[in-house]
Design an enzyme around this catalytic site. Structure first.
Site: not given
Ligand code: PAP
Length: 396
Positions: A102-104, A106-107, A191, A218, A226, A361
């Site tokens: 949940k630190s970013g 996906t991005w 992770h 994050r 998140s 996000g």
């Molecule tokens: P994971 O480690 O389980 O793969 P991860 O992608 O780190 O998850 O975390 C998801 C968070 O990234 C979500 O945050 P939120 O719950 O505060 O909304 C998600 O919305 C955010 N996220 C996913 N894609 C993007 C992006 N392209 N830009 C910015 N934030 C994003």
């Protein structure tokens, strides 16, 4: 996160195991893990499985623990056996995207994929693979996909083959091949905390050439919200159990009990490594990425050995990549709105929708949930844990 019995070996044999002595070693390690499991400290899980504490970190036993231990041993085995696959892999650098969930992730998966493959795939093209492939399926997760045998490790995995397909019904969903016509590196997401990483990878003199880590941090308040939101949904869908209340989850997080936590130990492990070996570990901050995406993407490209040329900059390639990977763009794509394609989750029969990785996000969403007391408690922990480290948070 699955309900699989922890007394059975759940990590299938993969192509890591090429020779007989490796196979024997594999099952020996597996038996060791099964033996150690009952003695590890245990806490209630955030999703669908309890967490166990291993070498200071709280991880899921059915694949994170087993995979972490196997990987530590396999990379060593790999290094010493000098097999043909090892030699093939050794010629390519390994790049790891490391995050606490949940630190970013996906991005950064999307940004790394688009940046490293920009000569193959034009970021502005309507046929860019990221438009039809979830960021989690662009490259494997080291401790999950690898140990579940989803990838062919005799070949590089920098990017997707054009002919990949997925089965939107789940079940047999698969990506045929991650092999591009040309590859410059092997890419993995992970992770795992830095200290659990195999020494053969973190040591620059390894057989694998230069290993580099991109770490994304994050602020803990947003990570907590998140994680709580994500975990609550996954737990309810997969177990029918009541998710943690906000208070219960917060107490666990503050005590360090969260997937791959404690948060501070995970972050500090990579922070210190980035100070000691800046050429090997790039430490990025989610909030700064949000604020200054262009500067950060350029830094990322440079760190990964593919700096943007003046021509690319003048053509707006950096901006195209940022737009392609933006929350707004990715979350609006059909593949990310309606599918369930993450291979290790599909294989483990855990229901998580691609859309679950796109919530808001935003920076500072914690303010919509925290009481004053919660904020004070977290601030106190941040002071205590990070003072003297030089690490500060943009919006703690
Ligand atoms: P994971 O480690 O389980 O793969 P991860 O992608 O780190 O998850 O975390 C998801 C968070 O990234 C979500 O945050 P939120 O719950 O505060 O909304 C998600 O919305 C955010 N996220 C996913 N894609 C993007 C992006 N392209 N830009 C910015 N934030 C994003």
């Amino acid at each position: 996160m699955s309900s699989a019995s922890t007394s059975q070996p759940i990590v299938p044999k993969t192509d890591y195991i090429e020779e007989k002595e490796d196979e024997e070693a594999y099952w020996k390690i597996d038996a060791e893990i099964c033996g150690m499991l009952p003695n590890l400290p245990k806490e209630k899980g955030w999703t669908s499985e309890d967490l166990v504490q291993y070498q200071g970190f709280w991880i899921y036993p059915t694949f994170a623990l087993k995979a972490a231990v196997h990987l530590q041993h396999h990379f060593n085995l790999f290094q010493t056996t000098g097999s043909s696959t090892s030699a093939a892999r050794g010629s390519l650098p390994m790049y790891f995207l490391a995050t606490l969930p949940k630190s970013g992730t996906t991005w950064l998966r999307a940004l790394m994929f688009a940046t490293l493959n920009r000569s193959l795939y034009d970021a502005a093209s309507p046929h860019h693979p990221l438009l039809t492939t979830g960021p989690h399926d662009c490259f494997p997760c080291l401790e999950m996909d690898n140990m579940l045998g989803n990838h062919d490790h005799s070949r590089p995995v920098t990017s997707l083959d054009h002919d990949h397909h997925d089965d939107r019904d789940g079940g047999d969903a698969m990506i045929d091949s991650y092999v591009p016509p040309t590859s410059t590196a092997q890419l993995f997401a992970t992770h795992l905390p830095y200290s659990l990483f195999p020494k053969s990878v973190t040591t620059s003199s390894s057989n694998y050439g230069v290993s580099k880590f991109v770490y994304v941090c994050r602020n803990p308040k947003d990570v907590f919200i998140s994680l709580w939101k994500f975990g609550s949904k996954v737990k309810a869908v997969n177990t029918g159990l009541a998710p943690f209340s906000l208070e219960e989850a917060f107490d666990l997080f503050c005590r360090g009990v969260c997937p791959y936590g404690p948060y501070w130990d995970h972050v500090l492990g990579f922070w210190k490594a980035s100070l000691e070996m800046p050429e090997q570990v790039l430490f990025l901050k989610y909030e700064y990425l949000r604020k200054e995406p262009s500067a950060n993407v350029k830094r990322l490209a440079e760190f990964l050995g593919q700096p943007f040329s003046e021509e690319e900059e003048s053509k707006g390639v950096v901006q195209q990549i940022i737009k392609l990977c933006s929350f707004e763009n990715l979350s609006s794509l059909e593949i990310n709105k309606t599918s369930r394609t993450q291979q290790y989750l599909v294989k483990a029969n855990i229901v998580v929708e691609n859309s679950d990785f796109f919530r808001k996000g935003q920076v500072g969403d914690w303010k919509n949930f925290f009481t004053d007391d919660m904020a004070k408690r977290m601030d106190h922990i941040i002071d205590e844990r990070f003072s003297g480290s030089g690490l500060t948070f943009a919006n703690p």
